[in-house]
Design a protein around this motif. Structure first.
Motif, PDB file in Angstrom:
ATOM      1  N   GLY A  62       0.791  -1.214   0.000  1.00 35.19           N
ATOM      2  CA  GLY A  62       0.000   0.000   0.000  1.00 35.19           C
ATOM      3  C   GLY A  62       0.827   1.270   0.000  1.00 35.19           C
ATOM      4  O   GLY A  62       0.349   2.325   0.426  1.00 35.19           O
ATOM      5  N   THR A  89       4.465   7.574   0.502  1.00 30.79           N
ATOM      6  CA  THR A  89       3.361   7.630   1.453  1.00 30.79           C
ATOM      7  C   THR A  89       3.824   7.161   2.830  1.00 30.79           C
ATOM      8  O   THR A  89       4.835   6.467   2.961  1.00 30.79           O
ATOM      9  CB  THR A  89       2.198   6.740   0.974  1.00 30.79           C
ATOM     10  OG1 THR A  89       2.719   5.442   0.629  1.00 30.79           O
ATOM     11  CG2 THR A  89       1.498   7.329  -0.217  1.00 30.79           C
ATOM     12  N   ASP A 127      -1.104   5.437   5.378  1.00 27.97           N
ATOM     13  CA  ASP A 127      -1.929   6.206   4.440  1.00 27.97           C
ATOM     14  C   ASP A 127      -2.955   5.321   3.737  1.00 27.97           C
ATOM     15  O   ASP A 127      -4.127   5.680   3.629  1.00 27.97           O
ATOM     16  CB  ASP A 127      -1.046   6.901   3.406  1.00 27.97           C
ATOM     17  CG  ASP A 127      -0.440   8.192   3.931  1.00 27.97           C
ATOM     18  OD1 ASP A 127      -0.812   8.605   5.044  1.00 27.97           O
ATOM     19  OD2 ASP A 127       0.405   8.784   3.236  1.00 27.97           O
ATOM     20  N   PHE A 128      -2.500   4.173   3.217  1.00 33.58           N
ATOM     21  CA  PHE A 128      -3.387   3.247   2.517  1.00 33.58           C
ATOM     22  C   PHE A 128      -3.109   1.827   2.994  1.00 33.58           C
ATOM     23  O   PHE A 128      -1.948   1.444   3.162  1.00 33.58           O
ATOM     24  CB  PHE A 128      -3.171   3.313   0.997  1.00 33.58           C
ATOM     25  CG  PHE A 128      -3.324   4.688   0.410  1.00 33.58           C
ATOM     26  CD1 PHE A 128      -4.550   5.342   0.430  1.00 33.58           C
ATOM     27  CD2 PHE A 128      -2.243   5.329  -0.163  1.00 33.58           C
ATOM     28  CE1 PHE A 128      -4.692   6.613  -0.108  1.00 33.58           C
ATOM     29  CE2 PHE A 128      -2.370   6.593  -0.710  1.00 33.58           C
ATOM     30  CZ  PHE A 128      -3.600   7.246  -0.678  1.00 33.58           C
ATOM     31  N   GLU A 129      -4.175   1.057   3.177  1.00 33.58           N
ATOM     32  CA  GLU A 129      -3.992  -0.348   3.519  1.00 33.58           C
ATOM     33  C   GLU A 129      -3.800  -1.196   2.262  1.00 33.58           C
ATOM     34  O   GLU A 129      -2.956  -2.081   2.220  1.00 33.58           O
ATOM     35  CB  GLU A 129      -5.198  -0.851   4.316  1.00 33.58           C
ATOM     36  CG  GLU A 129      -5.312  -0.251   5.708  1.00 33.58           C
ATOM     37  CD  GLU A 129      -6.447  -0.871   6.502  1.00 33.58           C
ATOM     38  OE1 GLU A 129      -7.040  -1.871   6.020  1.00 33.58           O
ATOM     39  OE2 GLU A 129      -6.753  -0.350   7.585  1.00 33.58           O
ATOM     40  N   ILE A 135      -3.896  -0.806  -2.160  1.00 37.44           N
ATOM     41  CA  ILE A 135      -4.075  -0.046  -3.398  1.00 37.44           C
ATOM     42  C   ILE A 135      -4.622  -0.991  -4.460  1.00 37.44           C
ATOM     43  O   ILE A 135      -4.109  -2.095  -4.661  1.00 37.44           O
ATOM     44  CB  ILE A 135      -2.749   0.585  -3.853  1.00 37.44           C
ATOM     45  CG1 ILE A 135      -2.274   1.601  -2.814  1.00 37.44           C
ATOM     46  CG2 ILE A 135      -2.901   1.255  -5.225  1.00 37.44           C
ATOM     47  CD1 ILE A 135      -0.917   2.194  -3.092  1.00 37.44           C
ATOM     48  N   ALA A 142      -7.767   3.265  -3.807  1.00 36.67           N
ATOM     49  CA  ALA A 142      -7.228   2.515  -2.670  1.00 36.67           C
ATOM     50  C   ALA A 142      -8.286   2.420  -1.580  1.00 36.67           C
ATOM     51  O   ALA A 142      -9.071   3.361  -1.381  1.00 36.67           O
ATOM     52  CB  ALA A 142      -5.974   3.196  -2.129  1.00 36.67           C
ATOM     53  N   ASP A 143      -8.296   1.308  -0.890  1.00 34.18           N
ATOM     54  CA  ASP A 143      -9.243   1.098   0.205  1.00 34.18           C
ATOM     55  C   ASP A 143     -10.674   1.435  -0.222  1.00 34.18           C
ATOM     56  O   ASP A 143     -11.449   2.026   0.540  1.00 34.18           O
ATOM     57  CB  ASP A 143      -8.835   1.933   1.425  1.00 34.18           C
ATOM     58  CG  ASP A 143      -7.419   1.604   1.898  1.00 34.18           C
ATOM     59  OD1 ASP A 143      -7.014   0.441   1.745  1.00 34.18           O
ATOM     60  OD2 ASP A 143      -6.741   2.515   2.401  1.00 34.18           O
ATOM     61  N   TYR A 146      -8.672   8.756  -4.566  1.00 32.09           N
ATOM     62  CA  TYR A 146      -7.956   9.879  -3.976  1.00 32.09           C
ATOM     63  C   TYR A 146      -7.160  10.604  -5.055  1.00 32.09           C
ATOM     64  O   TYR A 146      -6.673   9.985  -6.005  1.00 32.09           O
ATOM     65  CB  TYR A 146      -6.978   9.402  -2.890  1.00 32.09           C
ATOM     66  CG  TYR A 146      -7.604   8.602  -1.775  1.00 32.09           C
ATOM     67  CD1 TYR A 146      -8.049   9.219  -0.615  1.00 32.09           C
ATOM     68  CD2 TYR A 146      -7.730   7.219  -1.878  1.00 32.09           C
ATOM     69  CE1 TYR A 146      -8.618   8.484   0.425  1.00 32.09           C
ATOM     70  CE2 TYR A 146      -8.297   6.475  -0.847  1.00 32.09           C
ATOM     71  CZ  TYR A 146      -8.729   7.111   0.301  1.00 32.09           C
ATOM     72  OH  TYR A 146      -9.293   6.372   1.313  1.00 32.09           O
ATOM     73  N   ARG A 193      -2.739  15.480  -0.511  1.00 30.58           N
ATOM     74  CA  ARG A 193      -3.997  14.839  -0.846  1.00 30.58           C
ATOM     75  C   ARG A 193      -5.055  15.924  -1.060  1.00 30.58           C
ATOM     76  O   ARG A 193      -5.317  16.726  -0.172  1.00 30.58           O
ATOM     77  CB  ARG A 193      -4.434  13.881   0.250  1.00 30.58           C
ATOM     78  CG  ARG A 193      -5.669  13.068  -0.100  1.00 30.58           C
ATOM     79  CD  ARG A 193      -6.089  12.133   1.021  1.00 30.58           C
ATOM     80  NE  ARG A 193      -5.110  11.077   1.249  1.00 30.58           N
ATOM     81  CZ  ARG A 193      -5.320  10.042   2.079  1.00 30.58           C
ATOM     82  NH1 ARG A 193      -6.471   9.952   2.736  1.00 30.58           N
ATOM     83  NH2 ARG A 193      -4.384   9.133   2.254  1.00 30.58           N
ATOM     84  N   THR A 214     -11.049  13.150  -1.858  1.00 26.37           N
ATOM     85  CA  THR A 214     -11.395  11.761  -1.575  1.00 26.37           C
ATOM     86  C   THR A 214     -12.842  11.534  -1.981  1.00 26.37           C
ATOM     87  O   THR A 214     -13.720  12.342  -1.642  1.00 26.37           O
ATOM     88  CB  THR A 214     -11.236  11.443  -0.073  1.00 26.37           C
ATOM     89  OG1 THR A 214      -9.888  11.736   0.331  1.00 26.37           O
ATOM     90  CG2 THR A 214     -11.537   9.976   0.195  1.00 26.37           C
TER      91      THR A 214
END
Length: 274
Positions: free
Chosen positions: A128, A144, A148-150, A152, A172-173, A177, A186, A189
């Motif tokens: 991620g 990142t 930030d992201f689990e 992608i 992502a997730d 974004y 960022r 979203t």
């Protein structure tokens, strides 16, 4: 003695000129010899490399670094490294390797994010993480944070706002974004959820705004976040090409074992080339 002195001075000046000119001549000869040693990448090898970069997620070409002799190819591997290779005729030179990244590299994209004429390299990994480098200097511009992201799903680049810089568009997730291509802040979203495996950005309906096209079938207006069309599932691989020459790109889609389809988003239907 006077004539001899003149001759001596003249010879000394000539020798001095010789001493200073000789290194310059040798440098030119060495440069010519080095250039001659590098031969231009052949036509078929050039075409094969370009085709590979277009079809493979983990390989891309740096157009702003290409020269008269060869191509600069960026390759991401499963060991978490990004490498740049300079490819000429029957020769390959690794000119850079990244630091160890977190996770295996899943995709590499090359794009001039800040519109300064030099390409940037963007890559994302199984952990991620997103990374961005200046291709020419190999300077790390962005990465990142770990949280930030689990996960992608996919990534693309496109101009989703009014400033000149492109955005990194990330699915992502289950959200979309925008990361500014200049500051990497960022910017936006999505409220809705998406989980695509391929994504592309372009004005596919002729309204002068960029749309985000997901291979799961949604066409999202990048300015409002509204879904403009989602009647069709496009397929595993998508590319935006103006195949009919009307100034508006079509969505060309294909999947393994499935025939290619072309979708005309501005008319909200599949297009038949007849």
């Amino acid at each position: 003695m006077f004539p001899c002195r003149i001759f001596s001075i003249a010879r000394s000046r000539a020798l001095t000129r010789y001493v200073f000119v000789l290194p310059a001549v040798l440098a030119v000869l060495l440069a010519v010899g080095s250039a001659a040693a590098v031969e231009e990448l052949g036509y078929w090898d050039y075409q094969a490399t370009v085709s590979a970069a277009e079809r493979l997620d983990k390989m891309a070409l740096v157009g702003s670094m290409e020269d008269d002799f060869g191509l600069y190819a960026v390759i991401g591997d499963r060991f978490g490294l990004i490498r740049i290779y300079y490819l000429t005729d029957q020769s390959s030179e690794e000119i850079w390797s990244s630091k160890q990244l977190q996770g295996s590299v899943m995709e590499v994209i090359v794009s001039d994010l800040n519109q300064d004429g030099d390409d940037e390299i963007v890559a994302w990994t199984t952990s991620g993480m997103i990374y961005a480098w200046n291709a020419a200097t190999q300077k790390l511009l962005y990465e990142t944070l770990n949280n930030d992201f689990e996960m992608i799903h996919c990534l693309a680049t496109g101009n989703t706002d009014e400033d000149p810089a492109l955005e990194i568009v990330v699915n992502a997730d289950r959200k979309i974004y925008y990361l500014d291509g200049q500051t990497f802040n960022r910017e936006w979203t999505s409220l809705s959820e998406y989980q695509a495996t391929r994504m592309a950005c372009g004005d596919v309906d002729g309204d002068d705004n960029v749309e985000i096209v997901l291979n799961t079938g949604q066409v999202v207006d990048s300015r409002t976040g509204d879904v403009e069309w989602e009647d069709e599932v496009f397929g595993n691989r998508i590319i935006l090409v103006d195949i009919d020459g009307d100034g508006i790109p079509e969505v060309m889609s294909e999947s393994d074992g499935v025939v290619m389809k072309i979708f005309d988003v501005d008319h909200r239907k599949e297009k038949h080339l007849q």
